[in-house]
Design a protein around this motif. Structure first.
Motif, PDB file in Angstrom:
ATOM      1  N   ALA A   1       0.833  -1.209   0.000  1.00  0.00           N
ATOM      2  CA  ALA A   1       0.000   0.000   0.000  1.00  0.00           C
ATOM      3  C   ALA A   1       0.861   1.249   0.000  1.00  0.00           C
ATOM      4  O   ALA A   1       0.573   2.227  -0.701  1.00  0.00           O
ATOM      5  CB  ALA A   1      -0.930  -0.010   1.204  1.00  0.00           C
ATOM      6  N   ALA A   2       1.935   1.220   0.773  1.00  0.00           N
ATOM      7  CA  ALA A   2       2.847   2.367   0.811  1.00  0.00           C
ATOM      8  C   ALA A   2       3.546   2.548  -0.525  1.00  0.00           C
ATOM      9  O   ALA A   2       3.744   3.681  -0.993  1.00  0.00           O
ATOM     10  CB  ALA A   2       3.872   2.169   1.925  1.00  0.00           C
ATOM     11  N   GLU A   3       3.919   1.440  -1.169  1.00  0.00           N
ATOM     12  CA  GLU A   3       4.569   1.517  -2.483  1.00  0.00           C
ATOM     13  C   GLU A   3       3.615   2.084  -3.540  1.00  0.00           C
ATOM     14  O   GLU A   3       4.023   2.863  -4.401  1.00  0.00           O
ATOM     15  CB  GLU A   3       5.047   0.131  -2.903  1.00  0.00           C
ATOM     16  CG  GLU A   3       6.231  -0.386  -2.091  1.00  0.00           C
ATOM     17  CD  GLU A   3       6.595  -1.818  -2.461  1.00  0.00           C
ATOM     18  OE1 GLU A   3       5.726  -2.504  -3.070  1.00  0.00           O
ATOM     19  OE2 GLU A   3       7.722  -2.251  -2.136  1.00  0.00           O
ATOM     20  N   SER A   4       2.341   1.685  -3.460  1.00  0.00           N
ATOM     21  CA  SER A   4       1.363   2.170  -4.431  1.00  0.00           C
ATOM     22  C   SER A   4       1.098   3.669  -4.277  1.00  0.00           C
ATOM     23  O   SER A   4       0.672   4.327  -5.231  1.00  0.00           O
ATOM     24  CB  SER A   4       0.043   1.401  -4.278  1.00  0.00           C
ATOM     25  OG  SER A   4      -0.551   1.681  -3.013  1.00  0.00           O
ATOM     26  N   MET A   5       1.375   4.203  -3.093  1.00  0.00           N
ATOM     27  CA  MET A   5       1.192   5.633  -2.843  1.00  0.00           C
ATOM     28  C   MET A   5       2.440   6.430  -3.215  1.00  0.00           C
ATOM     29  O   MET A   5       2.506   7.641  -3.000  1.00  0.00           O
ATOM     30  CB  MET A   5       0.843   5.863  -1.377  1.00  0.00           C
ATOM     31  CG  MET A   5      -0.496   5.264  -0.962  1.00  0.00           C
ATOM     32  SD  MET A   5      -0.812   5.405   0.811  1.00  0.00           S
ATOM     33  CE  MET A   5      -0.892   7.186   1.014  1.00  0.00           C
ATOM     34  N   GLY A   6       3.447   5.736  -3.753  1.00  0.00           N
ATOM     35  CA  GLY A   6       4.629   6.425  -4.237  1.00  0.00           C
ATOM     36  C   GLY A   6       5.732   6.622  -3.209  1.00  0.00           C
ATOM     37  O   GLY A   6       6.657   7.407  -3.443  1.00  0.00           O
ATOM     38  N   ALA A   7       5.660   5.917  -2.104  1.00  0.00           N
ATOM     39  CA  ALA A   7       6.686   6.050  -1.074  1.00  0.00           C
ATOM     40  C   ALA A   7       8.003   5.445  -1.560  1.00  0.00           C
ATOM     41  O   ALA A   7       8.018   4.406  -2.213  1.00  0.00           O
ATOM     42  CB  ALA A   7       6.237   5.360   0.207  1.00  0.00           C
TER      43      ALA A   7
END
Length: 230
Positions: free
Chosen positions: A133-139
């Motif tokens: 989820a964090a990766e999908s938000m561009g983190a």
């Protein structure tokens, strides 16, 4: 054994309480300093192992192999043997092979790999959906480590360092047998070798109390930061 027999076996009047207090402080100092350094190195090593696991990059695979080799080797060597093996290193690092400072290198090198494996396991047990989820938000990867990986695994990390600290207290007692100071050194030299059972008994009781205190602190910290327990 009756009370008179116990009093003759444990002659507490022969206990040097000033030396006992000094040795207690040395054990606590050794434990705290080594725990702090082990926590730093353990998290760093565990993070390296976690980040390089299943990587397709050659250099990441090589780094994982090197770190895993280091962790497995030093985690497997019995502590009392490791102290002897590291005597030249200890001499060069701290300038002496006796006293509390001399125990630090062997304490750290023996406990950090042990804790690193616990850190790696804690990271692997995280819900990967949170990371995705964090990766999908561009983190970025560093943001994921700092804001997701470490905070979410903090209860397990604190629990792991508590277990490691308890082991370190036992290691300090073993290190004392070869002149590294602390309660282990006092119990061995002034207790066992001098046939003074009271010194050995008092040192043992104090070590047990120290273990209980660190265990209580660790358990309390885990309950405070574990969101699942609230």
């Amino acid at each position: 054994m009756n009370s008179q027999g116990l009093s003759s076996y444990f002659q507490f009047s022969n206990v040097d309480w000033n030396a006992m207090m000094t040795s207690t402080w040395e054990t606590i100092w050794l434990t705290i300093v080594s725990t702090i350094v082990v926590a730093i190195f353990g998290v760093a090593l565990g993070l390296l192992l976690f980040e390089t696991t299943n990587s397709n990059n050659f250099f990441a695979k090589l780094l994982n192999w090197i770190v895993s080799l280091f962790v497995n080797i030093f985690r497997s060597i019995p502590f009392i043997i490791l102290i002897v093996l590291l005597l030249p290193v200890t001499q060069s690092l701290v300038g002496t092979i006796i006293g509390p400072r001399a125990a630090l290198p062997s304490l750290i090198i023996s406990a950090a790999p042990f804790y690193a494996r616990m850190v790696e396991l804690a990271f692997h047990e995280l819900d990967h959906g949170v990371i995705e989820a964090a990766e999908s938000m561009g983190a970025t990867r560093w943001q994921i480590i700092r804001k997701v990986l470490l905070p979410e695994s903090m209860p397990a990390l604190v629990s792991g360092i508590t277990v490691t600290t308890i082991s370190l207290i036992g290691y300090t007692a073993m290190a004392g047998a070869i002149g590294a100071g602390g309660l282990g050194n006092l119990a061995y030299q002034d207790g066992f070798q001098s046939n003074n059972n009271a010194v050995t008994m008092v040192a043992t009781v104090i070590i047990v109390i120290i273990v209980f205190i660190f265990q209580f602190i660790g358990d309390f910290a885990v309950k405070r930061i574990d969101k699942r327990a609230k």
